[in-house]
Design a protein around this motif. Structure first.
Motif, PDB file in Angstrom:
ATOM      1  N   LYS A 194     -13.679 -11.067   0.753  1.00 32.38           N
ATOM      2  CA  LYS A 194     -13.002  -9.814   0.440  1.00 32.38           C
ATOM      3  C   LYS A 194     -12.643  -9.068   1.722  1.00 32.38           C
ATOM      4  CE  LYS A 194     -13.763  -5.504  -2.051  1.00 32.38           C
ATOM      5  NZ  LYS A 194     -14.701  -4.747  -2.876  1.00 32.38           N
ATOM      6  N   ASP A 195     -11.378  -8.740   1.875  1.00 32.21           N
ATOM      7  CA  ASP A 195     -10.960  -7.839   2.938  1.00 32.21           C
ATOM      8  C   ASP A 195      -9.791  -7.024   2.424  1.00 32.21           C
ATOM      9  OD1 ASP A 195      -8.505  -9.168   3.330  1.00 32.21           O
ATOM     10  OD2 ASP A 195      -9.454 -10.600   4.680  1.00 32.21           O
ATOM     11  N   ASP A 196      -9.290  -6.125   3.235  1.00 28.42           N
ATOM     12  CA  ASP A 196      -8.270  -5.186   2.770  1.00 28.42           C
ATOM     13  C   ASP A 196      -6.992  -5.867   2.289  1.00 28.42           C
ATOM     14  OD1 ASP A 196      -9.058  -2.626   5.217  1.00 28.42           O
ATOM     15  OD2 ASP A 196      -9.888  -3.046   3.237  1.00 28.42           O
ATOM     16  N   LYS A 197      -6.764  -7.126   2.689  1.00 28.67           N
ATOM     17  CA  LYS A 197      -5.499  -7.762   2.361  1.00 28.67           C
ATOM     18  C   LYS A 197      -5.641  -8.887   1.334  1.00 28.67           C
ATOM     19  CE  LYS A 197      -3.315  -6.678   6.785  1.00 28.67           C
ATOM     20  NZ  LYS A 197      -2.638  -7.219   7.968  1.00 28.67           N
ATOM     21  N   ASN A 198      -6.838  -9.171   0.885  1.00 28.38           N
ATOM     22  CA  ASN A 198      -7.024 -10.285  -0.030  1.00 28.38           C
ATOM     23  C   ASN A 198      -7.093  -9.861  -1.491  1.00 28.38           C
ATOM     24  OD1 ASN A 198      -6.954 -12.257   1.862  1.00 28.38           O
ATOM     25  ND2 ASN A 198      -9.150 -12.479   2.065  1.00 28.38           N
ATOM     26  N   TYR A 199      -7.621  -8.699  -1.783  1.00 27.14           N
ATOM     27  CA  TYR A 199      -7.800  -8.264  -3.149  1.00 27.14           C
ATOM     28  C   TYR A 199      -6.777  -7.190  -3.516  1.00 27.14           C
ATOM     29  CZ  TYR A 199     -12.227 -10.733  -3.921  1.00 27.14           C
ATOM     30  OH  TYR A 199     -13.191 -11.687  -4.099  1.00 27.14           O
ATOM     31  N   PHE A 200      -6.506  -7.068  -4.816  1.00 32.38           N
ATOM     32  CA  PHE A 200      -5.526  -6.107  -5.313  1.00 32.38           C
ATOM     33  C   PHE A 200      -6.217  -5.098  -6.227  1.00 32.38           C
ATOM     34  CE2 PHE A 200      -3.322  -9.947  -4.250  1.00 32.38           C
ATOM     35  CZ  PHE A 200      -2.110  -9.542  -3.724  1.00 32.38           C
ATOM     36  N   TYR A 201      -5.730  -3.879  -6.194  1.00 29.32           N
ATOM     37  CA  TYR A 201      -6.241  -2.818  -7.063  1.00 29.32           C
ATOM     38  C   TYR A 201      -5.078  -2.154  -7.776  1.00 29.32           C
ATOM     39  CZ  TYR A 201     -10.548  -3.251  -4.335  1.00 29.32           C
ATOM     40  OH  TYR A 201     -11.686  -3.737  -3.725  1.00 29.32           O
ATOM     41  N   VAL A 202      -5.308  -1.776  -9.035  1.00 29.86           N
ATOM     42  CA  VAL A 202      -4.372  -0.930  -9.753  1.00 29.86           C
ATOM     43  C   VAL A 202      -4.793   0.505  -9.483  1.00 29.86           C
ATOM     44  CG1 VAL A 202      -3.459  -0.244 -11.995  1.00 29.86           C
ATOM     45  CG2 VAL A 202      -3.943  -2.658 -11.529  1.00 29.86           C
ATOM     46  N   ALA A 203      -3.909   1.286  -8.895  1.00 30.54           N
ATOM     47  CA  ALA A 203      -4.231   2.653  -8.482  1.00 30.54           C
ATOM     48  C   ALA A 203      -3.610   3.659  -9.443  1.00 30.54           C
ATOM     49  CB  ALA A 203      -3.739   2.905  -7.064  1.00 30.54           C
ATOM     50  N   LEU A 204      -4.371   4.709  -9.749  1.00 30.40           N
ATOM     51  CA  LEU A 204      -3.931   5.792 -10.634  1.00 30.40           C
ATOM     52  C   LEU A 204      -4.000   7.089  -9.840  1.00 30.40           C
ATOM     53  CD1 LEU A 204      -3.205   6.676 -13.572  1.00 30.40           C
ATOM     54  CD2 LEU A 204      -5.653   7.047 -13.912  1.00 30.40           C
ATOM     55  N   ARG A 205      -2.832   7.687  -9.567  1.00 29.56           N
ATOM     56  CA  ARG A 205      -2.775   8.884  -8.732  1.00 29.56           C
ATOM     57  C   ARG A 205      -2.003   9.991  -9.465  1.00 29.56           C
ATOM     58  NH1 ARG A 205      -0.621   7.739  -2.932  1.00 29.56           N
ATOM     59  NH2 ARG A 205      -2.691   6.764  -2.803  1.00 29.56           N
ATOM     60  N   TYR A 206      -2.521  11.227  -9.375  1.00 31.10           N
ATOM     61  CA  TYR A 206      -1.890  12.369 -10.047  1.00 31.10           C
ATOM     62  C   TYR A 206      -0.992  13.144  -9.082  1.00 31.10           C
ATOM     63  CZ  TYR A 206      -4.600  11.854 -14.331  1.00 31.10           C
ATOM     64  OH  TYR A 206      -5.113  11.393 -15.523  1.00 31.10           O
ATOM     65  N   PHE A 207       0.057  13.751  -9.629  1.00 27.73           N
ATOM     66  CA  PHE A 207       0.964  14.567  -8.837  1.00 27.73           C
ATOM     67  C   PHE A 207       1.477  15.710  -9.716  1.00 27.73           C
ATOM     68  CE2 PHE A 207       3.634  11.753 -11.187  1.00 27.73           C
ATOM     69  CZ  PHE A 207       4.826  12.422 -11.409  1.00 27.73           C
TER      70      PHE A 207
ATOM     71  N   TYR B 185      -9.169   3.759  -8.566  1.00 29.31           N
ATOM     72  CA  TYR B 185      -8.820   2.361  -8.322  1.00 29.31           C
ATOM     73  C   TYR B 185      -9.504   1.468  -9.354  1.00 29.31           C
ATOM     74  CZ  TYR B 185      -7.198   4.090  -3.812  1.00 29.31           C
ATOM     75  OH  TYR B 185      -6.541   4.786  -2.832  1.00 29.31           O
ATOM     76  N   ILE B 186      -8.734   0.578  -9.954  1.00 25.59           N
ATOM     77  CA  ILE B 186      -9.254  -0.358 -10.939  1.00 25.59           C
ATOM     78  C   ILE B 186      -9.120  -1.765 -10.357  1.00 25.59           C
ATOM     79  CG2 ILE B 186      -9.076  -1.210 -13.306  1.00 25.59           C
ATOM     80  CD1 ILE B 186      -7.581   1.436 -13.956  1.00 25.59           C
ATOM     81  N   GLY B 187     -10.213  -2.506 -10.341  1.00 22.68           N
ATOM     82  CA  GLY B 187     -10.210  -3.843  -9.752  1.00 22.68           C
ATOM     83  C   GLY B 187     -11.561  -4.125  -9.130  1.00 22.68           C
ATOM     84  N   PRO B 188     -11.659  -5.134  -8.258  1.00 32.22           N
ATOM     85  CA  PRO B 188     -10.558  -5.867  -7.606  1.00 32.22           C
ATOM     86  C   PRO B 188     -10.002  -7.009  -8.454  1.00 32.22           C
ATOM     87  CG  PRO B 188     -12.663  -6.668  -6.801  1.00 32.22           C
ATOM     88  CD  PRO B 188     -12.982  -5.552  -7.758  1.00 32.22           C
ATOM     89  N   PHE B 189      -8.697  -7.254  -8.293  1.00 29.70           N
ATOM     90  CA  PHE B 189      -8.043  -8.401  -8.893  1.00 29.70           C
ATOM     91  C   PHE B 189      -7.717  -9.389  -7.779  1.00 29.70           C
ATOM     92  CE2 PHE B 189      -7.158  -4.833 -11.686  1.00 29.70           C
ATOM     93  CZ  PHE B 189      -7.459  -5.359 -12.937  1.00 29.70           C
ATOM     94  N   ILE B 190      -8.008 -10.666  -8.007  1.00 36.49           N
ATOM     95  CA  ILE B 190      -7.851 -11.667  -6.957  1.00 36.49           C
ATOM     96  C   ILE B 190      -6.411 -12.162  -6.856  1.00 36.49           C
ATOM     97  CG2 ILE B 190      -8.546 -13.992  -6.237  1.00 36.49           C
ATOM     98  CD1 ILE B 190     -11.287 -13.417  -7.376  1.00 36.49           C
ATOM     99  N   GLU B 191      -5.759 -12.346  -7.997  1.00 35.45           N
ATOM    100  CA  GLU B 191      -4.425 -12.941  -7.998  1.00 35.45           C
ATOM    101  C   GLU B 191      -3.360 -11.871  -8.177  1.00 35.45           C
ATOM    102  OE1 GLU B 191      -2.012 -16.461 -10.386  1.00 35.45           O
ATOM    103  OE2 GLU B 191      -4.184 -16.311 -10.591  1.00 35.45           O
ATOM    104  N   GLY B 192      -2.616 -11.598  -7.126  1.00 37.28           N
ATOM    105  CA  GLY B 192      -1.628 -10.522  -7.134  1.00 37.28           C
ATOM    106  C   GLY B 192      -0.526 -10.710  -8.159  1.00 37.28           C
ATOM    107  N   ASN B 193       0.053 -11.923  -8.220  1.00 33.78           N
ATOM    108  CA  ASN B 193       1.142 -12.160  -9.157  1.00 33.78           C
ATOM    109  C   ASN B 193       0.695 -11.968 -10.602  1.00 33.78           C
ATOM    110  OD1 ASN B 193       3.107 -12.724  -7.258  1.00 33.78           O
ATOM    111  ND2 ASN B 193       2.650 -14.913  -7.197  1.00 33.78           N
ATOM    112  N   ALA B 194      -0.544 -12.359 -10.881  1.00 32.89           N
ATOM    113  CA  ALA B 194      -1.052 -12.255 -12.252  1.00 32.89           C
ATOM    114  C   ALA B 194      -1.188 -10.802 -12.689  1.00 32.89           C
ATOM    115  CB  ALA B 194      -2.396 -12.973 -12.363  1.00 32.89           C
ATOM    116  N   ILE B 195      -1.718  -9.942 -11.829  1.00 35.82           N
ATOM    117  CA  ILE B 195      -1.886  -8.539 -12.226  1.00 35.82           C
ATOM    118  C   ILE B 195      -0.525  -7.848 -12.300  1.00 35.82           C
ATOM    119  CG2 ILE B 195      -2.360  -7.718  -9.862  1.00 35.82           C
ATOM    120  CD1 ILE B 195      -3.701  -6.329 -13.226  1.00 35.82           C
ATOM    121  N   LYS B 196       0.421  -8.236 -11.454  1.00 38.88           N
ATOM    122  CA  LYS B 196       1.770  -7.663 -11.520  1.00 38.88           C
ATOM    123  C   LYS B 196       2.454  -8.026 -12.836  1.00 38.88           C
ATOM    124  CE  LYS B 196       2.408  -7.680  -6.495  1.00 38.88           C
ATOM    125  NZ  LYS B 196       3.061  -8.364  -5.347  1.00 38.88           N
TER     126      LYS B 196
END
Length: 450
Positions: free
Chosen positions: A95-108, A135-146
């Motif tokens: 796990k490092d900053d570039k290997n895992y994916f997170y779904v982020a929820l941000r308010y504005f 942040y929801i995750g981590p998800f390993i496969e970027g294409n799959a979560i997209k």
């Protein structure tokens, strides 16, 4: 792990051929968790066609566990939640900053709106840096979560940024975006639409959007059943109020969600190790200042006891994976004296004399500055081999020496994938050398019957 069905031994026969999540255990410790379209086939591939990562832990596996989901999206979500819960050693180590994916929820807060009118938007990120973002995750496969988010967006349309054009965007026309209305200020009051009514309609739309986002985040956290139960309750309550049109919309949303979760294909049918090696290859080329891809790495080690029964080993990794058909062992011919440098010189001389053997892009030597210097001297003596990059690992000081760089690099500062690769190569060369050394010792003592 109560949620997994586990075997008391390593057996493929009882594994299902359906989508789901699997785990590898070392006794009671969960050391790896993965997802699959076909659990049985994916688990077998770990054992029968191991990647360079698999070889770090497959020998430690004593049990296999699995959970059937029947759905690829649910397998993807369950994998992420179980990794987060159990923190398996060989998931976390990569796990490092570039290997895992997170779904982020941000308010504005849209321009001209009040603080209580703040709205969420959703995006995918590698990094967890904003304390005010969920942040929801981590998800390993970027294409799959997209892909999963794209499908789920049909049931729960959402914004992907804090801005929206005044007109409908492309996503609006596809039914994936709530539209510009929630960004607009309530219309000016008229005789037919008083200010209070306009404000109430705007608030109702925002409230419905927030409810949809809450349901979406619950699904991503593995709570699909709760979401479906909530939707059913809403449908029944709406029907009791004779609002049948709204009840029908909720019913359609339930059916859409069930269809998405059950039938959409999001997980790559091919193992992801090749993609992993491509990334590692890119990082390795940059680290070693190489122009061409690295397809073959050779690693060398010497094993002896005070010069007795001295042997050398050469292990080969092709595209990041052990290529055991290419391994070579050398019985040292020089006088039996404890001189590792001289022994390495002999090994390199004999190896480089074999013009029919494929040349590597990288040679890794177990040792420090003296060992890498002899490797550089030997390879540079021939124009055909001088372009090979020499590196050496000094385990005592935990350093990596690289040809052309004066100061060694600390192993702990290397990218995790490079660290794993170097350690795996060195461990494999050491294992191969010591196995041959022990065999020769047994033969000398008359203990080897072969």
């Amino acid at each position: 792990m109560d949620e997994f069905t586990t075997n008391n031994n390593i057996s493929f026969e009882s594994l299902p051929k359906t989508a789901g999540v699997y785990c590898f255990l070392n006794n009671k410790e969960t050391i790896y968790i993965g997802k699959a379209i076909n659990i049985k086939d994916r688990v077998k591939s770990h054992f029968l066609q191991p990647s360079y990562r698999d070889n770090l832990f497959m020998s430690k596996v004593t049990k296999i566990g699995f959970i059937e989901t029947g759905s690829e999206i649910e397998a993807l979500i369950l994998e992420a939640n179980l990794i987060k819960k159990h923190q398996p050693k060989f998931n976390v180590v990569w796990k490092d900053d570039k290997n895992y994916f997170y779904v982020a929820l941000r308010y504005f807060i849209p321009q001209g709106k009040l603080k209580k009118d703040k709205m969420p938007y959703i995006f995918i990120t590698h990094q967890k840096q904003d304390k005010n973002t969920e942040y929801i995750g981590p998800f390993i496969e970027g294409n799959a979560i997209k892909k999963s988010l794209k499908f789920l967006r049909k049931a729960f349309p959402f914004y992907t940024s804090a801005n929206h054009p005044k007109q409908k965007c492309t996503w609006c026309h596809l039914g994936l975006c709530p539209g510009p209305e929630l960004f607009e200020n309530p219309p000016s009051p008229t005789r037919t639409t008083p200010r209070a009514t306009a404000r109430r309609e705007s608030t109702a739309g925002l409230r419905e959007y927030k409810k949809n986002i809450k349901k979406l985040t619950l699904i991503l956290k593995g709570e699909k059943k709760n979401v479906l139960s909530s939707l059913k309750k809403e449908m029944n309550e709406t029907s009791k109020k004779n609002n049948f049109e709204e009840a029908a919309k909720i019913r359609d949303k339930m059916h859409a969600l069930e269809n998405i979760m059950a039938h959409k294909n999001v997980i790559s049918s091919q193992a992801t190790e090749n993609t992993g090696w491509e990334k590692t290859n890119t990082i390795l080329k940059r680290l070693l200042n190489l122009k061409n891809d690295v397809s073959r790495i050779e690693c060398y080690d010497i094993s002896n006891i005070q010069g007795k029964q001295a042997v050398g080993s050469m292990v080969v990794f092709t595209n990041g994976q052990p290529d055991k058909s290419q391994y070579k062992k050398f019985k040292i011919r020089m006088e039996n004296e404890p001189n590792d440098i001289a022994m390495l010189k002999e090994v390199f001389t004999r190896r480089l004399s074999h013009k029919e053997w494929t040349l590597p892009e990288v040679m890794l030597i177990d040792g420090g500055i003296a060992q890498i210097n002899i490797a550089i001297k030997m390879k540079n003596s021939d124009k055909d081999t001088k372009d090979i990059k020499a590196i050496s690992i000094a385990k005592r000081n935990k350093e990596l020496y690289i040809e052309g760089i004066k100061k060694p690099l600390l192993l702990k500062n290397l990218h995790q994938s490079i660290y794993n690769l170097i350690i795996h190569l060195d461990d494999e060369a050491h294992r191969f050398a010591i196995t041959y050394h022990k065999k020769l010792r047994k033969q000398e003592l008359g203990l080897d019957n072969r």
